[in-house]
Scaffold this motif. Structure first.
Motif: not given
Length: 117
Positions: A8-12, A37-48, A89-93, A111-117
């Motif tokens: 389900g991940g995609r660009l939104v 969980f999610r992991q943004a680029p260059g960041q640690e995996r965090t609980f969601v 800021e929700d952009t992450a795997v 799955t990658l979620v990318t949120v564009s501004s």
């Protein structure tokens, strides 16, 4: 062998919604808590978010409370993460994982979620 598979991940666009799915491909995790969980680029995996075996016990990270909803369909061996009002800021795997004995021991591939501004 593959056990948990995310979809389900995609660009939104910012403000949009997305629903992620976590399929238990073998149907063997029906009695366990499943977490997202999610992991943004260059960041640690965090609980969601987290849900118990029948969906009546949930928990969320403060950053997603009121925007994300975790649910479970045992008939489909699937855990969902409904994400509303998405922000850049929700952009992450996003990963799902089984919790057993207090530890997350089986993970999907993400799955990658990318949120564009």
């Amino acid at each position: 062998q593959v056990q948990l598979v995310e979809f389900g991940g995609r660009l939104v666009q910012a403000g949009g919604s997305l629903r992620l799915s976590c399929l238990d491909s073998r149907g063997a995790f029906s009695e366990y808590y499943i977490g997202w969980f999610r992991q943004a680029p260059g960041q640690e995996r965090t609980f969601v978010a987290l849900v118990n075996w029948n969906g009546d016990d949930t928990a969320y990270a403060d950053s997603v409370k009121g925007r994300f909803t975790i649910s479970r369909d045992s008939n489909k061996n699937t855990v969902y993460l409904q994400m509303n009002n998405l922000q850049p800021e929700d952009t992450a795997v996003y990963f799902c994982a089984r919790r057993r004995l207090g530890m997350y021991d089986v993970w999907g591939q993400g799955t990658l979620v990318t949120v564009s501004s």
